[in-house]
Design a protein around this motif. Sequence first.
Motif, short mmCIF file in Angstrom:
data_model
loop_
_atom_site.label_atom_id
_atom_site.label_comp_id
_atom_site.label_asym_id
_atom_site.label_seq_id
_atom_site.Cartn_x
_atom_site.Cartn_y
_atom_site.Cartn_z
N SER A 38 0.84 -1.20 0.00
CA SER A 38 0.00 0.00 0.00
C SER A 38 0.87 1.25 0.00
CB SER A 38 -0.92 0.01 1.22
OG SER A 38 -0.17 0.15 2.41
N ALA A 39 0.28 2.36 -0.44
CA ALA A 39 1.03 3.60 -0.53
C ALA A 39 1.46 4.09 0.84
CB ALA A 39 0.19 4.66 -1.24
N SER A 99 -10.63 3.08 -7.12
CA SER A 99 -10.23 4.47 -7.27
C SER A 99 -9.76 5.03 -5.93
CB SER A 99 -11.40 5.30 -7.80
OG SER A 99 -12.51 5.19 -6.94
N GLY A 100 -8.71 5.85 -5.96
CA GLY A 100 -8.09 6.35 -4.74
C GLY A 100 -6.92 5.46 -4.37
N LYS A 101 -6.33 5.75 -3.20
CA LYS A 101 -5.20 4.95 -2.75
C LYS A 101 -5.11 5.00 -1.23
CE LYS A 101 -1.91 8.75 -3.56
NZ LYS A 101 -0.70 9.16 -4.28
N ARG A 145 6.29 3.85 -5.48
CA ARG A 145 6.14 3.74 -4.04
C ARG A 145 5.03 4.62 -3.48
NH1 ARG A 145 9.23 0.42 -5.53
NH2 ARG A 145 11.04 -0.46 -4.44
N SER A 146 4.60 5.63 -4.22
CA SER A 146 3.53 6.51 -3.75
C SER A 146 2.15 6.05 -4.17
CB SER A 146 3.77 7.94 -4.26
OG SER A 146 3.75 7.97 -5.68
N ASP A 147 2.06 4.86 -4.73
CA ASP A 147 0.77 4.32 -5.15
C ASP A 147 0.64 2.89 -4.63
OD1 ASP A 147 -1.66 4.04 -6.33
OD2 ASP A 147 -0.96 4.07 -8.40
N ASP A 148 -0.61 2.43 -4.49
CA ASP A 148 -0.83 1.05 -4.10
C ASP A 148 -0.38 0.13 -5.23
OD1 ASP A 148 -2.00 1.93 -1.74
OD2 ASP A 148 -3.99 2.03 -2.64
#
Length: 369
Positions: A167-168, A197-199, A357-360
């Motif tokens: 996960s982010a 949608s989202g993270k 690394r900043s996203d799931d």
Amino acid sequence: MNRSTPPSLGRRLRRSVARMRRGTTPVETYWLVFLVALTALFGTLVAKWPTFWPMTLLIVPMVLAHLLLGPRNLPWFVVFNLAVVTGLAVIVTSGDSIELTPRVALGVGVIFVVGFIVLLTSFRRSRLGVAGAIGESMLVDLRDQIMSQGMLPALPPGWYAESALRSAGGTPFAGDFVVASRPGWGKRLELCVCDVSGKGEEAGTRALLLTGAFGGLLTSLPPAEFLPAANEYLLRQHWIEGFATAIHISIDLDTGDFEIRSAGHPPAAQLRAGSGRWLVHESEGPALGIIEDAEFLPVLGRLDRGDAVLLYTDGMVETRGRDIQSGIDRMLGQSDRLLQQGFENGARRLIDTVGNRSDDRALLLVHRR
């Protein structure tokens, strides 16, 4: 005309106590008695020896109450605690041992600020109706029960499957998830990788709900009906950000034949053992939760001995300043290097090496030995 006699003050107090006790478990009652006694003890210590026992000692019962009491009793206890603090401040500063200095006033102010914060959290917690520690354990149990549906089933000899999730925010809650099933008397392997949608925590609650729903649909429906049913389910939720992408693969464990259907998701990639090359399976279909009666066209193929297939989310291949096709090429190049060491733990090694690394990120690896 007869008028009912207004209830006395004592009767009103008894009714208020009775209302507070409704829905209170015996264990919480014991904690409430303990915390009241603890507050009284600390108040006595501060009143008798104010130079030795600081008034901020009264913060301890409020913090414990925040963890142990439910929303029915917590506000009343905080009010009681702050009333004790106010009384102590008057008693202590009226004596000869301590003067009302800015430091003492600041300490009392800190206690009131902590009490205000606890009151705010108790009002928010009233929507759930349970104490803090119990509510957290309920959420953890819910997460574990639902995420267990994403555990890969045991496979027959000659097959290996592995999933990895990051996960982010580094928490167990993420917008990417995997659901798996082995219906048809164990002859088929059904796998789905989904990206809500989202993270991070923003998409975590929606992902928890969809994991349970998609797990049930994957087990009970034929492969061709899974994504249409999932699309209809999302449309009925009426979420503001109510879309998700998904890719679904159905594998015949006897022959290795598979069907891949995609809903706005990055394409699957198959490693052909004979040539050592990667084959990208582009399948068509809109994202889930956007279009009614959407069609999801299948891509057919076969996993021969030594072949492998990768299913992944866009966090593995898409970063700022780089398009998704370049990201897929980079991931497949890293896969060639890492999977030369063997397919065991290959998904974990690959997800820790590649991706944003900043996203799931979610990755699913299936290998036919």
